[in-house]
Design a protein around this motif. Structure first.
Motif, short mmCIF file in Angstrom:
data_model
loop_
_atom_site.label_atom_id
_atom_site.label_comp_id
_atom_site.label_asym_id
_atom_site.label_seq_id
_atom_site.Cartn_x
_atom_site.Cartn_y
_atom_site.Cartn_z
N ASN A 73 0.80 -1.22 0.00
CA ASN A 73 0.00 0.00 0.00
C ASN A 73 0.84 1.28 0.00
O ASN A 73 0.29 2.37 -0.12
CB ASN A 73 -0.96 0.02 1.20
N TYR A 74 2.17 1.14 0.12
CA TYR A 74 3.03 2.32 -0.03
C TYR A 74 2.88 2.88 -1.44
O TYR A 74 2.90 4.11 -1.64
CB TYR A 74 4.49 1.93 0.23
N GLY A 114 2.17 -0.01 7.88
CA GLY A 114 1.61 1.00 8.75
C GLY A 114 0.39 0.55 9.52
O GLY A 114 -0.14 1.29 10.35
N THR A 115 -0.08 -0.67 9.26
CA THR A 115 -1.29 -1.17 9.91
C THR A 115 -1.03 -2.51 10.59
O THR A 115 -1.23 -2.66 11.79
CB THR A 115 -2.44 -1.32 8.89
N GLY A 116 -0.59 -3.51 9.84
CA GLY A 116 -0.29 -4.82 10.40
C GLY A 116 -0.93 -5.94 9.61
O GLY A 116 -1.31 -5.77 8.45
N ILE A 117 -1.05 -7.12 10.24
CA ILE A 117 -1.71 -8.26 9.61
C ILE A 117 -3.21 -7.98 9.59
O ILE A 117 -3.83 -7.78 10.64
CB ILE A 117 -1.42 -9.56 10.38
N ASP A 184 -10.67 -2.61 10.52
CA ASP A 184 -11.05 -2.68 11.92
C ASP A 184 -9.77 -2.83 12.74
O ASP A 184 -9.22 -3.93 12.86
CB ASP A 184 -11.99 -3.86 12.15
N GLU A 185 -9.27 -1.74 13.28
CA GLU A 185 -7.97 -1.74 13.95
C GLU A 185 -7.93 -2.62 15.19
O GLU A 185 -6.85 -3.06 15.61
CB GLU A 185 -7.58 -0.30 14.30
N GLU A 186 -9.09 -2.91 15.77
CA GLU A 186 -9.12 -3.76 16.95
C GLU A 186 -8.89 -5.23 16.61
O GLU A 186 -8.61 -6.04 17.50
CB GLU A 186 -10.47 -3.61 17.67
#
Length: 225
Positions: A73-74, A114-117, A184-186
């Motif tokens: 996504n960069y 910048g977000t994760g899995i 959903d960051e959670e």
């Protein structure tokens, strides 16, 4: 190996065989007999090879190879949506060859910089290719800090994925696709959490191989979120 190659190889088997008694649906056995006659091999050979393939698939499903695929996504702000909404893991242009090593039964995690899995699931197909994938990307060469958005047709390799989890939430309003769907960051596993609990491997490649221990642990932690 294509289906045609598999059929051809039925005539060239050298493995040791053992005789057993089995029960098969009558219609299925009739069809196998017809196929055996057309291939000039025994129906027992077909049944034997089908059984061998089942064993191989079962062992693969219980002992998969684990990989992390970067959504890139960069450069591609909607690459993760392309994968998650299309039920696939993809790579484009020069990086596309990393997908060729994925086979059915492998387990894949989708990583977003910048977000994760953000998703995980099982590979269902061999890799496929298209040279007309429309992508939205940031022209980083023009401006790294505030790059303009461009639209291009890129070649893409991909495999289909049966996702166990996608960390997406959907807004009720009728918005554009990139506004209507968000992460959903959670339910995301952060890179820092990965490095703390699983491995110090950096996320600096399109595809990252994990050990069986790393893969199983990552799967357990991510799916529990």
């Amino acid at each position: 190996m294509s289906n045609l190659d598999y059929i051809k190889n039925l005539k060239n088997q050298t493995q040791k065989k053992k005789s057993v008694t089995i029960t098969i649906d009558e219609k299925v056995l009739d069809t196998i007999s017809e196929i055996a006659d057309s291939l000039e091999i025994s129906k027992n050979q077909i049944i034997s090879d089908i059984s061998a393939n089942f064993v191989a698939d079962y062992e693969k499903s219980n002992n998969p190879n684990y990989y992390i695929i970067n959504s890139n996504n960069y450069y591609m702000p909607e690459g993760h949506l392309h994968m998650l909404l299309g039920n696939r893991a993809s790579a484009w242009r020069d990086a596309k060859t990393v997908i060729e090593g994925l086979v059915p039964g492998d387990y894949v995690f989708i990583f977003m910089n910048g977000t994760g899995i953000i998703a995980s699931g099982t590979v269902k197909s061999k890799f496929m290719s298209t040279d007309y994938s429309l992508v939205k990307y940031y022209d980083r060469d023009a401006n790294k800090d505030d790059p303009p958005i461009e639209y291009m047709i890129w070649d893409e390799n991909y495999v289909t994925i049966d996702f166990d989890k996608k960390s997406l939430i959907e807004a009720d309003e009728m918005l554009e696709i990139n506004q209507k769907l968000s992460i959903d960051e959670e339910r995301v596993l952060l890179a820092s959490e990965f490095h703390e609990k699983i491995s110090k491997k950096p996320f600096n490649r399109t595809k990252i191989s994990l050990t069986e221990e790393e893969g199983k642990k990552l799967k357990d932690i991510f799916l529990s979120k």
